[in-house]
Design a protein around this motif. Sequence first.
Motif, mmCIF file in Angstrom:
data_model
loop_
_atom_site.group_PDB
_atom_site.id
_atom_site.type_symbol
_atom_site.label_atom_id
_atom_site.label_comp_id
_atom_site.label_asym_id
_atom_site.label_seq_id
_atom_site.Cartn_x
_atom_site.Cartn_y
_atom_site.Cartn_z
ATOM 1 N N ASP A 1 0.807 -1.212 0.000
ATOM 2 C CA ASP A 1 0.000 0.000 0.000
ATOM 3 C C ASP A 1 0.848 1.273 0.000
ATOM 4 O OD1 ASP A 1 -2.385 -1.373 -0.102
ATOM 5 O OD2 ASP A 1 -2.638 -1.423 2.076
ATOM 6 N N LEU A 2 2.124 1.126 -0.347
ATOM 7 C CA LEU A 2 3.010 2.285 -0.446
ATOM 8 C C LEU A 2 3.405 2.518 -1.899
ATOM 9 C CD1 LEU A 2 5.417 1.726 2.565
ATOM 10 C CD2 LEU A 2 3.448 3.262 2.445
ATOM 11 N N ILE A 3 3.494 3.776 -2.286
ATOM 12 C CA ILE A 3 3.938 4.151 -3.621
ATOM 13 C C ILE A 3 5.152 5.065 -3.470
ATOM 14 C CG2 ILE A 3 3.359 5.338 -5.767
ATOM 15 C CD1 ILE A 3 0.412 4.628 -5.187
ATOM 16 N N PHE A 4 6.235 4.679 -4.119
ATOM 17 C CA PHE A 4 7.481 5.443 -4.098
ATOM 18 C C PHE A 4 7.592 6.166 -5.437
ATOM 19 C CE2 PHE A 4 7.753 1.953 -1.220
ATOM 20 C CZ PHE A 4 8.453 2.438 -0.128
ATOM 21 N N VAL A 5 7.620 7.483 -5.391
ATOM 22 C CA VAL A 5 7.632 8.288 -6.612
ATOM 23 C C VAL A 5 9.043 8.798 -6.873
ATOM 24 C CG1 VAL A 5 6.693 10.330 -7.766
ATOM 25 C CG2 VAL A 5 5.224 8.948 -6.286
ATOM 26 N N SER A 6 9.495 8.583 -8.105
ATOM 27 C CA SER A 6 10.789 9.109 -8.555
ATOM 28 C C SER A 6 10.765 10.631 -8.535
ATOM 29 C CB SER A 6 11.076 8.638 -9.986
ATOM 30 O OG SER A 6 11.154 7.237 -10.042
ATOM 31 N N VAL B 1 -2.537 3.558 -8.613
ATOM 32 C CA VAL B 1 -3.735 3.267 -7.836
ATOM 33 C C VAL B 1 -4.730 2.505 -8.704
ATOM 34 C CG1 VAL B 1 -5.676 4.321 -6.606
ATOM 35 C CG2 VAL B 1 -3.369 5.266 -6.363
ATOM 36 N N SER B 2 -5.272 1.432 -8.169
ATOM 37 C CA SER B 2 -6.238 0.604 -8.892
ATOM 38 C C SER B 2 -7.662 1.082 -8.646
ATOM 39 C CB SER B 2 -6.128 -0.859 -8.422
ATOM 40 O OG SER B 2 -4.846 -1.351 -8.682
ATOM 41 N N LEU C 1 -5.374 7.510 -3.334
ATOM 42 C CA LEU C 1 -4.245 7.919 -2.498
ATOM 43 C C LEU C 1 -4.819 8.359 -1.160
ATOM 44 C CD1 LEU C 1 -1.795 10.044 -4.674
ATOM 45 C CD2 LEU C 1 -1.612 7.660 -3.988
ATOM 46 N N ALA C 2 -4.302 7.802 -0.092
ATOM 47 C CA ALA C 2 -4.791 8.150 1.234
ATOM 48 C C ALA C 2 -4.042 9.344 1.805
ATOM 49 C CB ALA C 2 -4.657 6.956 2.177
ATOM 50 N N ASP C 3 -2.736 9.378 1.560
ATOM 51 C CA ASP C 3 -1.915 10.425 2.157
ATOM 52 C C ASP C 3 -0.528 10.389 1.537
ATOM 53 O OD1 ASP C 3 -1.225 12.491 3.849
ATOM 54 O OD2 ASP C 3 -1.503 11.345 5.697
ATOM 55 N N VAL C 4 0.212 11.449 1.724
ATOM 56 C CA VAL C 4 1.637 11.461 1.402
ATOM 57 C C VAL C 4 2.372 11.444 2.735
ATOM 58 C CG1 VAL C 4 3.527 12.788 0.411
ATOM 59 C CG2 VAL C 4 1.379 12.565 -0.834
ATOM 60 N N LEU C 5 3.176 10.429 2.915
ATOM 61 C CA LEU C 5 3.866 10.222 4.181
ATOM 62 C C LEU C 5 5.193 10.956 4.257
ATOM 63 C CD1 LEU C 5 3.207 6.398 4.357
ATOM 64 C CD2 LEU C 5 1.838 8.239 5.357
ATOM 65 N N SER C 6 5.892 11.027 3.121
ATOM 66 C CA SER C 6 7.222 11.625 3.092
ATOM 67 C C SER C 6 7.399 12.420 1.810
ATOM 68 C CB SER C 6 8.281 10.521 3.184
ATOM 69 O OG SER C 6 9.573 11.063 3.181
ATOM 70 N N LEU C 7 8.005 13.576 1.936
ATOM 71 C CA LEU C 7 8.237 14.483 0.821
ATOM 72 C C LEU C 7 9.692 14.919 0.856
ATOM 73 C CD1 LEU C 7 7.292 16.611 -1.376
ATOM 74 C CD2 LEU C 7 6.769 18.112 0.568
ATOM 75 N N ALA D 1 -5.354 3.597 0.016
ATOM 76 C CA ALA D 1 -6.440 3.022 0.809
ATOM 77 C C ALA D 1 -7.571 2.630 -0.132
ATOM 78 C CB ALA D 1 -6.938 4.024 1.831
ATOM 79 N N ARG D 2 -8.339 1.658 0.288
ATOM 80 C CA ARG D 2 -9.545 1.291 -0.452
ATOM 81 C C ARG D 2 -10.577 2.375 -0.255
ATOM 82 N NH1 ARG D 2 -7.246 -3.195 1.162
ATOM 83 N NH2 ARG D 2 -7.019 -4.939 -0.258
ATOM 84 N N THR D 3 -11.355 2.641 -1.297
ATOM 85 C CA THR D 3 -12.404 3.637 -1.173
ATOM 86 C C THR D 3 -13.625 2.993 -0.546
ATOM 87 O OG1 THR D 3 -13.117 3.197 -3.444
ATOM 88 C CG2 THR D 3 -11.584 5.025 -3.104
ATOM 89 N N ARG D 4 -14.516 3.798 -0.055
ATOM 90 C CA ARG D 4 -15.720 3.300 0.607
ATOM 91 C C ARG D 4 -16.520 2.392 -0.321
ATOM 92 N NH1 ARG D 4 -18.221 7.927 4.421
ATOM 93 N NH2 ARG D 4 -16.346 8.232 5.621
ATOM 94 N N GLY D 5 -17.118 1.404 0.296
ATOM 95 C CA GLY D 5 -17.950 0.487 -0.463
ATOM 96 C C GLY D 5 -17.189 -0.642 -1.105
ATOM 97 N N GLU D 6 -15.875 -0.634 -1.010
ATOM 98 C CA GLU D 6 -15.059 -1.700 -1.594
ATOM 99 C C GLU D 6 -14.655 -2.679 -0.493
ATOM 100 O OE1 GLU D 6 -14.320 -2.050 -4.872
ATOM 101 O OE2 GLU D 6 -15.546 -0.295 -5.269
#
Length: 145
Positions: free
Chosen positions: A21-26, A70-71, A76-82, A139-144
């Motif tokens: 559930d983490l995405i690392f952006v270049s 994101v599927s 996207l739930a949040d950005v943890l690190s910038l 994060a999963r969206t509501r209803g999923e």
Amino acid sequence: MNEAHGPRPQGNYVPARRFGDLIFVSGMTPRENGELVATGSVAAGDPPEKHRKAIELATHNALRAARMQVSQGEALADVLSLTVYLNAAPDFTAHSRLADFASAVLLGEFGALPARAAVGVASLPGNAPVEISLIASVARTRGEA
């Protein structure tokens, strides 16, 4: 910013990579349709506003790259690190002030601030003034299920 498939890599890497559930952006620079819209270093005497649009654009590009990972049924739930890299002149010291522009974008999108580093460097790819890298959570969206 109209690239249909997200920001195009400028080398041999992917714009973003997901692990769980983490995405690392270049690192993302201020590009529109693959072209830098700002170049040059950040000088000590520059007013912060001079670089706002470039920093905001690079931040939005980083978010676009993250959203490409994101599927359906997720968000996207949040950005943890910038990390904000600035192509800074040796006597430039207002790194945090400029990084605040990127933080403001994320605060507006997610309602929370990330952990952050603001780093001055001697140069950036293509002579970009800024490069943004981040780590986001999904994060999963509501209803999923």
